[in-house]
Design a protein around this motif. Structure first.
Motif, PDB file in Angstrom:
ATOM      1  N   CYS A  69       0.824  -1.204   0.000  1.00  0.00           N
ATOM      2  CA  CYS A  69       0.000   0.000   0.000  1.00  0.00           C
ATOM      3  C   CYS A  69       0.859   1.255   0.000  1.00  0.00           C
ATOM      4  O   CYS A  69       1.799   1.372   0.777  1.00  0.00           O
ATOM      5  CB  CYS A  69      -0.935   0.023   1.207  1.00  0.00           C
ATOM      6  N   GLY A  70       0.505   2.214  -0.844  1.00  0.00           N
ATOM      7  CA  GLY A  70       1.248   3.471  -0.927  1.00  0.00           C
ATOM      8  C   GLY A  70       0.689   4.567  -0.035  1.00  0.00           C
ATOM      9  O   GLY A  70       1.174   5.692  -0.075  1.00  0.00           O
ATOM     10  N   GLN A  71      -0.334   4.242   0.754  1.00  0.00           N
ATOM     11  CA  GLN A  71      -0.928   5.245   1.642  1.00  0.00           C
ATOM     12  C   GLN A  71      -0.185   5.252   2.986  1.00  0.00           C
ATOM     13  O   GLN A  71       0.596   4.336   3.278  1.00  0.00           O
ATOM     14  CB  GLN A  71      -2.410   4.938   1.844  1.00  0.00           C
ATOM     15  N   ASP A  72      -0.437   6.278   3.792  1.00  0.00           N
ATOM     16  CA  ASP A  72       0.345   6.382   5.034  1.00  0.00           C
ATOM     17  C   ASP A  72      -0.533   6.441   6.296  1.00  0.00           C
ATOM     18  O   ASP A  72      -0.187   7.134   7.251  1.00  0.00           O
ATOM     19  CB  ASP A  72       1.298   7.586   4.973  1.00  0.00           C
ATOM     20  N   CYS A  73      -1.637   5.707   6.297  1.00  0.00           N
ATOM     21  CA  CYS A  73      -2.517   5.687   7.483  1.00  0.00           C
ATOM     22  C   CYS A  73      -1.681   5.265   8.704  1.00  0.00           C
ATOM     23  O   CYS A  73      -1.080   4.184   8.704  1.00  0.00           O
ATOM     24  CB  CYS A  73      -3.676   4.730   7.264  1.00  0.00           C
ATOM     25  N   GLY A  74      -1.670   6.130   9.718  1.00  0.00           N
ATOM     26  CA  GLY A  74      -0.719   5.980  10.816  1.00  0.00           C
ATOM     27  C   GLY A  74      -0.947   4.794  11.726  1.00  0.00           C
ATOM     28  O   GLY A  74      -0.088   4.434  12.525  1.00  0.00           O
ATOM     29  N   TYR A  75      -2.117   4.153  11.627  1.00  0.00           N
ATOM     30  CA  TYR A  75      -2.461   3.026  12.503  1.00  0.00           C
ATOM     31  C   TYR A  75      -2.251   1.688  11.827  1.00  0.00           C
ATOM     32  O   TYR A  75      -2.440   0.647  12.441  1.00  0.00           O
ATOM     33  CB  TYR A  75      -3.945   3.138  12.904  1.00  0.00           C
ATOM     34  N   CYS A  76      -1.880   1.692  10.540  1.00  0.00           N
ATOM     35  CA  CYS A  76      -2.007   0.482   9.727  1.00  0.00           C
ATOM     36  C   CYS A  76      -0.663  -0.194   9.472  1.00  0.00           C
ATOM     37  O   CYS A  76       0.305   0.465   9.079  1.00  0.00           O
ATOM     38  CB  CYS A  76      -2.664   0.836   8.402  1.00  0.00           C
ATOM     39  N   ALA A  77      -0.634  -1.510   9.652  1.00  0.00           N
ATOM     40  CA  ALA A  77       0.594  -2.268   9.429  1.00  0.00           C
ATOM     41  C   ALA A  77       0.955  -2.348   7.955  1.00  0.00           C
ATOM     42  O   ALA A  77       2.119  -2.574   7.611  1.00  0.00           O
ATOM     43  CB  ALA A  77       0.414  -3.682   9.988  1.00  0.00           C
ATOM     44  N   GLN A  78      -0.018  -2.140   7.093  1.00  0.00           N
ATOM     45  CA  GLN A  78       0.237  -2.321   5.651  1.00  0.00           C
ATOM     46  C   GLN A  78       0.624  -1.019   4.962  1.00  0.00           C
ATOM     47  O   GLN A  78       0.784  -0.972   3.751  1.00  0.00           O
ATOM     48  CB  GLN A  78      -1.003  -2.908   4.981  1.00  0.00           C
ATOM     49  N   ARG A  79       0.740   0.064   5.729  1.00  0.00           N
ATOM     50  CA  ARG A  79       1.066   1.368   5.161  1.00  0.00           C
ATOM     51  C   ARG A  79       2.476   1.364   4.594  1.00  0.00           C
ATOM     52  O   ARG A  79       3.300   0.522   4.948  1.00  0.00           O
ATOM     53  CB  ARG A  79       0.973   2.449   6.243  1.00  0.00           C
ATOM     54  N   LYS A  80       2.737   2.341   3.742  1.00  0.00           N
ATOM     55  CA  LYS A  80       4.097   2.490   3.251  1.00  0.00           C
ATOM     56  C   LYS A  80       4.966   2.990   4.404  1.00  0.00           C
ATOM     57  O   LYS A  80       4.482   3.665   5.313  1.00  0.00           O
ATOM     58  CB  LYS A  80       4.151   3.485   2.101  1.00  0.00           C
ATOM     59  N   THR A  81       6.235   2.662   4.387  1.00  0.00           N
ATOM     60  CA  THR A  81       7.134   3.198   5.396  1.00  0.00           C
ATOM     61  C   THR A  81       7.807   4.443   4.831  1.00  0.00           C
ATOM     62  O   THR A  81       7.749   4.701   3.623  1.00  0.00           O
ATOM     63  CB  THR A  81       8.204   2.172   5.779  1.00  0.00           C
ATOM     64  N   GLU A  82       8.443   5.222   5.717  1.00  0.00           N
ATOM     65  CA  GLU A  82       9.033   6.482   5.276  1.00  0.00           C
ATOM     66  C   GLU A  82      10.025   6.269   4.130  1.00  0.00           C
ATOM     67  O   GLU A  82      10.126   7.059   3.224  1.00  0.00           O
ATOM     68  CB  GLU A  82       9.743   7.183   6.443  1.00  0.00           C
ATOM     69  N   ARG A  83      10.735   5.159   4.171  1.00  0.00           N
ATOM     70  CA  ARG A  83      11.732   4.916   3.117  1.00  0.00           C
ATOM     71  C   ARG A  83      11.237   3.912   2.086  1.00  0.00           C
ATOM     72  O   ARG A  83      12.016   3.360   1.323  1.00  0.00           O
ATOM     73  CB  ARG A  83      13.019   4.402   3.748  1.00  0.00           C
ATOM     74  N   GLY A  84       9.940   3.662   2.114  1.00  0.00           N
ATOM     75  CA  GLY A  84       9.405   2.707   1.147  1.00  0.00           C
ATOM     76  C   GLY A  84       9.847   1.281   1.425  1.00  0.00           C
ATOM     77  O   GLY A  84       9.747   0.405   0.567  1.00  0.00           O
ATOM     78  N   VAL A  85      10.317   1.021   2.666  1.00  0.00           N
ATOM     79  CA  VAL A  85      10.808  -0.315   2.998  1.00  0.00           C
ATOM     80  C   VAL A  85       9.627  -1.171   3.443  1.00  0.00           C
ATOM     81  O   VAL A  85       8.765  -0.710   4.173  1.00  0.00           O
ATOM     82  CB  VAL A  85      11.833  -0.225   4.151  1.00  0.00           C
ATOM     83  N   GLU A  86       9.576  -2.386   2.985  1.00  0.00           N
ATOM     84  CA  GLU A  86       8.502  -3.287   3.407  1.00  0.00           C
ATOM     85  C   GLU A  86       8.735  -3.723   4.846  1.00  0.00           C
ATOM     86  O   GLU A  86       9.857  -4.052   5.233  1.00  0.00           O
ATOM     87  CB  GLU A  86       8.484  -4.535   2.516  1.00  0.00           C
ATOM     88  N   ARG A  87       7.699  -3.734   5.646  1.00  0.00           N
ATOM     89  CA  ARG A  87       7.820  -4.238   7.004  1.00  0.00           C
ATOM     90  C   ARG A  87       7.982  -5.750   6.944  1.00  0.00           C
ATOM     91  O   ARG A  87       7.207  -6.434   6.289  1.00  0.00           O
ATOM     92  CB  ARG A  87       6.559  -3.906   7.801  1.00  0.00           C
ATOM     93  N   PRO A  88       9.001  -6.287   7.642  1.00  0.00           N
ATOM     94  CA  PRO A  88       9.241  -7.724   7.550  1.00  0.00           C
ATOM     95  C   PRO A  88       8.127  -8.560   8.165  1.00  0.00           C
ATOM     96  O   PRO A  88       7.934  -9.706   7.807  1.00  0.00           O
ATOM     97  CB  PRO A  88      10.555  -7.917   8.326  1.00  0.00           C
ATOM     98  N   ASP A  89       7.355  -7.960   9.097  1.00  0.00           N
ATOM     99  CA  ASP A  89       6.326  -8.741   9.789  1.00  0.00           C
ATOM    100  C   ASP A  89       4.969  -8.674   9.091  1.00  0.00           C
ATOM    101  O   ASP A  89       3.994  -9.216   9.592  1.00  0.00           O
ATOM    102  CB  ASP A  89       6.188  -8.265  11.244  1.00  0.00           C
ATOM    103  N   VAL A  90       4.888  -8.001   7.968  1.00  0.00           N
ATOM    104  CA  VAL A  90       3.618  -7.954   7.236  1.00  0.00           C
ATOM    105  C   VAL A  90       3.731  -8.838   6.004  1.00  0.00           C
ATOM    106  O   VAL A  90       4.584  -8.625   5.144  1.00  0.00           O
ATOM    107  CB  VAL A  90       3.258  -6.513   6.823  1.00  0.00           C
ATOM    108  N   VAL A  91       2.880  -9.823   5.945  1.00  0.00           N
ATOM    109  CA  VAL A  91       2.904 -10.717   4.798  1.00  0.00           C
ATOM    110  C   VAL A  91       2.416  -9.932   3.585  1.00  0.00           C
ATOM    111  O   VAL A  91       1.430  -9.204   3.657  1.00  0.00           O
ATOM    112  CB  VAL A  91       1.973 -11.927   5.039  1.00  0.00           C
ATOM    113  N   ARG A  92       3.136 -10.086   2.503  1.00  0.00           N
ATOM    114  CA  ARG A  92       2.771  -9.354   1.294  1.00  0.00           C
ATOM    115  C   ARG A  92       2.400 -10.359   0.218  1.00  0.00           C
ATOM    116  O   ARG A  92       3.178 -11.269  -0.073  1.00  0.00           O
ATOM    117  CB  ARG A  92       3.985  -8.517   0.880  1.00  0.00           C
ATOM    118  N   TYR A  93       1.221 -10.229  -0.344  1.00  0.00           N
ATOM    119  CA  TYR A  93       0.860 -11.109  -1.460  1.00  0.00           C
ATOM    120  C   TYR A  93      -0.143 -10.398  -2.367  1.00  0.00           C
ATOM    121  O   TYR A  93      -0.886  -9.518  -1.924  1.00  0.00           O
ATOM    122  CB  TYR A  93       0.307 -12.461  -0.975  1.00  0.00           C
ATOM    123  N   PRO A  94      -0.145 -10.778  -3.650  1.00  0.00           N
ATOM    124  CA  PRO A  94      -1.086 -10.159  -4.579  1.00  0.00           C
ATOM    125  C   PRO A  94      -2.486 -10.721  -4.379  1.00  0.00           C
ATOM    126  O   PRO A  94      -2.707 -11.582  -3.518  1.00  0.00           O
ATOM    127  CB  PRO A  94      -0.523 -10.530  -5.959  1.00  0.00           C
TER     128      PRO A  94
END
Ligand code: SF4
Length: 331
Positions: A69-94
């Motif tokens: 996700c490219g949005q920055d909702c401050g409560y959400c684990a799936q939000r983009k990070t400041e450096r666009g780095v994927e959070r390792p604890d969030v599973v990512r799948y299409p």
């Protein structure tokens, strides 16, 4: 509001006679002192039971597209990070394929769920994914007759119409908080964008589910304002989420502790502001309400069971047990 009288009971009587709660009355609900909580819960239960009896409906959701996700909702684990780095604890799948979505629908129906909610991350599904999802729904509907709700980001009239033609009857798009406080939660879109989606869905005669998050630093006035916005939009269902702090997100550690009393008063508020609408106990209910969930059933008429998007939750069977033990009926 005269705090010496049993005003919750008077308010319930007015609502049951068809009146709508005023802004001041709703402020009194969230401002109520602790000693009035029992009277408030009793009055709320009368309103709830007048419209829904002791029935409880359960919904199951599937995270059909995670992360990215490219949005920055401050409560959400799936939000983009400041450096666009994927959070390792969030599973990512299409986007899940049709077979996986259909299996989930069959399981939800077998469990006895009332609705199957298909949720995707992101502000809006890319066009090809949107079309693929709607194609998949035909397969899902052949596999199960469970009613479908789509939470797939922003919709314009064209997309809302396509959703309607796909056979899904519900869409979810949360307002989350008041318009005033929304910029404190997200800078990449506005609450007006969210309202536009709800209005487009309404024009296409889709039933609309739009929820809130309690405990993200909002004031009591913000809670009342979002309850009134949802009433003005005439949404059909309101999921109430209780904020669960997620490490390394902007809100983590920056919100006041969410008390049981505030959670219960918030549930009373949404029921009393919207007496005939579905009020749904959602993410965070296990963590913040715990053993007090039976009390909450006096305000809500439905629950999500079996976990949420990035937060685990009580499974379906133990949710049913809790509902029945509290004297309510799963329908
Ligand atoms: S709430 Fe939705 S739009 Fe906002 S960051 Fe999370 S997935 Fe993206």
């Amino acid at each position: 509001m005269d705090q010496t009288t049993d005003w919750p009971s008077s308010l319930a009587r007015r609502l049951l006679a068809g009146a709508a709660a005023s802004r001041n009355e709703l402020l009194a609900v969230v401002d109520a002192p602790r000693r009035q909580l029992g009277a408030l819960l009793a009055a709320t239960r009368r309103v709830r039971e007048a419209h829904f009896g002791r029935d409880v409906r359960l919904q199951v959701l599937v995270n059909a597209r995670s992360g990215q996700c490219g949005q920055d909702c401050g409560y959400c684990a799936q939000r983009k990070t400041e450096r666009g780095v994927e959070r390792p604890d969030v599973v990512r799948y299409p986007l899940l394929d049709a077979a996986a979505l259909a299996r989930g629908a069959v399981t939800a129906r077998e469990l006895g769920a009332d609705r199957y909610c298909i949720v995707t991350s992101g502000r809006q599904l890319p066009r090809r994914a949107f079309e693929r999802l709607l194609d998949s729904l035909q397969h899902v509907r052949e596999a199960s007759d469970i009613p479908l709700c789509l939470s797939i980001g922003e919709l314009d009239d064209e997309r809302a119409s396509a959703v309607r033609q796909s056979g899904a009857r519900w869409i979810n798009h949360n307002l989350n908080t008041s318009a005033r406080y929304y910029p404190s939660l997200c800078s990449t879109h506005t609450q007006a964008d969210r309202v536009a989606t709800l209005r487009a869905a309404g024009r296409q005669r889709l039933s609309r589910c739009s929820g809130v998050i309690i405990g993200v630093g909002e004031t009591n006035a913000d809670l009342v304002d979002v309850a009134l916005s949802l009433r003005e939009l005439d949404v059909d269902a309101i999921p109430v989420n209780f904020y669960c702090s997620i490490p390394h997100t902007p809100l983590a550690g920056r919100t006041p502790r969410l008390t049981l009393e505030r959670c219960l008063k918030a549930l009373c508020l949404f029921r009393l502001a919207n007496p005939t609408k579905q009020i749904r106990l959602s993410a965070g209910r296990e963590r913040h309400l715990g053993d007090a969930q039976p009390l909450a059933l006096g305000a809500v008429d439905s629950l999500f069971a079996g976990g949420y998007l990035s937060v685990g939750g009580e499974n379906y069977e133990s949710t049913c047990r809790m509902v029945r033990a509290a004297g309510y009926r799963v329908v």
